[in-house]
Design a protein around this motif. Structure first.
Motif, short mmCIF file in Angstrom:
data_model
loop_
_atom_site.label_atom_id
_atom_site.label_comp_id
_atom_site.label_asym_id
_atom_site.label_seq_id
_atom_site.Cartn_x
_atom_site.Cartn_y
_atom_site.Cartn_z
N ARG A 128 42.03 36.54 28.80
CA ARG A 128 41.17 36.20 29.93
C ARG A 128 41.72 36.92 31.17
O ARG A 128 42.90 36.82 31.46
CB ARG A 128 41.12 34.70 30.15
N VAL A 129 40.86 37.66 31.84
CA VAL A 129 41.28 38.39 33.04
C VAL A 129 40.42 37.97 34.23
O VAL A 129 39.28 37.54 34.07
CB VAL A 129 41.20 39.92 32.85
N SER A 130 41.01 38.06 35.39
CA SER A 130 40.29 37.85 36.65
C SER A 130 40.58 39.05 37.53
O SER A 130 41.40 39.90 37.18
CB SER A 130 40.75 36.56 37.32
N TRP A 131 39.92 39.13 38.67
CA TRP A 131 40.16 40.26 39.57
C TRP A 131 40.57 39.75 40.94
O TRP A 131 40.31 38.61 41.31
CB TRP A 131 38.94 41.17 39.67
N TYR A 132 41.27 40.61 41.68
CA TYR A 132 41.67 40.29 43.05
C TYR A 132 41.57 41.54 43.90
O TYR A 132 41.57 42.64 43.37
CB TYR A 132 43.06 39.67 43.10
N GLY A 133 41.44 41.36 45.21
CA GLY A 133 41.28 42.56 46.03
C GLY A 133 41.29 42.36 47.53
O GLY A 133 42.27 42.64 48.20
N PRO A 134 40.16 41.86 48.10
CA PRO A 134 40.00 41.91 49.56
C PRO A 134 41.12 41.27 50.38
O PRO A 134 41.57 41.86 51.34
CB PRO A 134 38.68 41.16 49.79
N GLY A 135 41.63 40.14 50.00
CA GLY A 135 42.66 39.49 50.79
C GLY A 135 44.04 40.11 50.66
O GLY A 135 44.93 39.83 51.45
N PHE A 136 44.23 40.98 49.66
CA PHE A 136 45.54 41.56 49.39
C PHE A 136 45.61 43.04 49.74
O PHE A 136 46.68 43.64 49.69
CB PHE A 136 45.90 41.38 47.91
N ASP A 137 44.47 43.66 50.07
CA ASP A 137 44.40 45.09 50.33
C ASP A 137 45.33 45.47 51.48
O ASP A 137 45.29 44.88 52.55
CB ASP A 137 42.96 45.49 50.66
N GLY A 138 46.21 46.44 51.25
CA GLY A 138 47.15 46.90 52.28
C GLY A 138 48.47 46.17 52.27
O GLY A 138 49.41 46.59 52.94
N GLY A 139 48.58 45.09 51.49
CA GLY A 139 49.85 44.36 51.40
C GLY A 139 50.73 44.95 50.31
O GLY A 139 50.32 45.83 49.55
N TYR A 140 51.95 44.48 50.25
CA TYR A 140 52.88 44.97 49.23
C TYR A 140 52.69 44.22 47.92
O TYR A 140 52.49 43.02 47.91
CB TYR A 140 54.33 44.79 49.70
N SER B 25 31.07 40.45 38.74
CA SER B 25 30.24 39.30 39.12
C SER B 25 30.58 38.03 38.35
O SER B 25 30.25 36.93 38.77
CB SER B 25 28.76 39.64 38.93
N GLU B 26 31.26 38.16 37.22
CA GLU B 26 31.58 37.00 36.39
C GLU B 26 32.87 36.31 36.79
O GLU B 26 33.08 35.15 36.47
CB GLU B 26 31.64 37.42 34.92
N GLY B 27 33.77 37.03 37.45
CA GLY B 27 35.03 36.41 37.88
C GLY B 27 36.09 36.42 36.80
O GLY B 27 36.90 37.31 36.73
N ILE B 28 36.08 35.41 35.94
CA ILE B 28 37.05 35.32 34.85
C ILE B 28 36.33 35.58 33.54
O ILE B 28 35.31 34.95 33.24
CB ILE B 28 37.73 33.94 34.81
N VAL B 29 36.88 36.49 32.73
CA VAL B 29 36.19 36.92 31.52
C VAL B 29 37.21 37.27 30.44
O VAL B 29 38.34 37.65 30.75
CB VAL B 29 35.33 38.16 31.89
N SER B 30 36.84 37.15 29.18
CA SER B 30 37.72 37.56 28.08
C SER B 30 37.44 39.02 27.75
O SER B 30 36.28 39.40 27.54
CB SER B 30 37.47 36.71 26.84
N VAL B 31 38.49 39.83 27.73
CA VAL B 31 38.36 41.25 27.39
C VAL B 31 39.43 41.61 26.36
O VAL B 31 40.41 40.89 26.19
CB VAL B 31 38.49 42.16 28.63
N ASP B 32 39.21 42.73 25.68
CA ASP B 32 40.20 43.23 24.74
C ASP B 32 41.22 44.05 25.52
O ASP B 32 40.86 44.95 26.27
CB ASP B 32 39.54 44.11 23.67
N VAL B 33 42.49 43.71 25.36
CA VAL B 33 43.58 44.38 26.08
C VAL B 33 44.44 45.11 25.06
O VAL B 33 44.93 44.51 24.11
CB VAL B 33 44.43 43.36 26.86
N GLU B 34 44.61 46.40 25.26
CA GLU B 34 45.47 47.21 24.40
C GLU B 34 46.58 47.80 25.26
O GLU B 34 46.31 48.41 26.29
CB GLU B 34 44.67 48.33 23.74
#
Length: 152
Positions: free
Chosen positions: A60-72, A134-143
């Motif tokens: 299960r993966v989620s994404w992050y971005g706007p609040g962390f952009d430019g930070g370490y 658009s889904e937020g948290i989703v199951s994907v195949d990770v290799e």
């Protein structure tokens, strides 16, 4: 050139105005991937199709971005939400992953450069290209294509 370093690897802060890259990042010129060579760059990894992976599993993966952009990030790099990067609680920095959306067949390649509290967090651009934005948290195949060497 002045280099701004974080006070600790867990503390995030914004860069001064006009400073886009505070910590210089030198991408590898070529990355061996299980007997094949892949060209590398700071924002884009050009991969060949059909490379066999070391480990494959559904996560299960989620994404992050706007609040962390430019930070370490935890690795000391500057986070760019339009880069193809990911965060994992324990995998070494520099680990290269191929993510496949089982519903659409869309694929992206990401590099671990941060730590997360969940299983796997990917950058906003990777989520858009994978079709999971658009889904937020989703199951994907990770290799796991190649294990990284840095593990702070």
């Amino acid at each position: 050139m002045t280099v701004f370093k974080p006070l600790s690897k867990h503390r995030r802060f914004k860069l001064p105005q006009g400073k886009r890259h505070a910590v210089p990042y030198k991408p590898p010129k070529a990355i061996p991937v299980l007997g094949r060579v892949v060209a590398g760059s700071a924002g884009l990894l050009i991969f060949l199709l059909g490379a066999s992976a070391a480990i494959a599993q559904r996560m299960r993966v989620s994404w992050y971005g706007p609040g962390f952009d430019g930070g370490y990030t935890a690795s000391g790099e500057i986070f760019d939400r339009y880069d193809y990067t990911a965060a994992h609680p324990s995998w070494p920095f520099g680990t290269l992953l191929q993510l496949t959306n089982p519903n659409t067949g869309d694929r992206v390649f990401v590099r671990i450069n941060d730590r997360s509290g969940g299983a796997l967090d990917i950058s906003e651009q990777a989520a858009r290209d994978l079709g999971t934005y658009s889904e937020g948290i989703v199951s994907v195949d990770v290799e796991i294509v190649q294990w990284g060497e840095e593990n702070y």
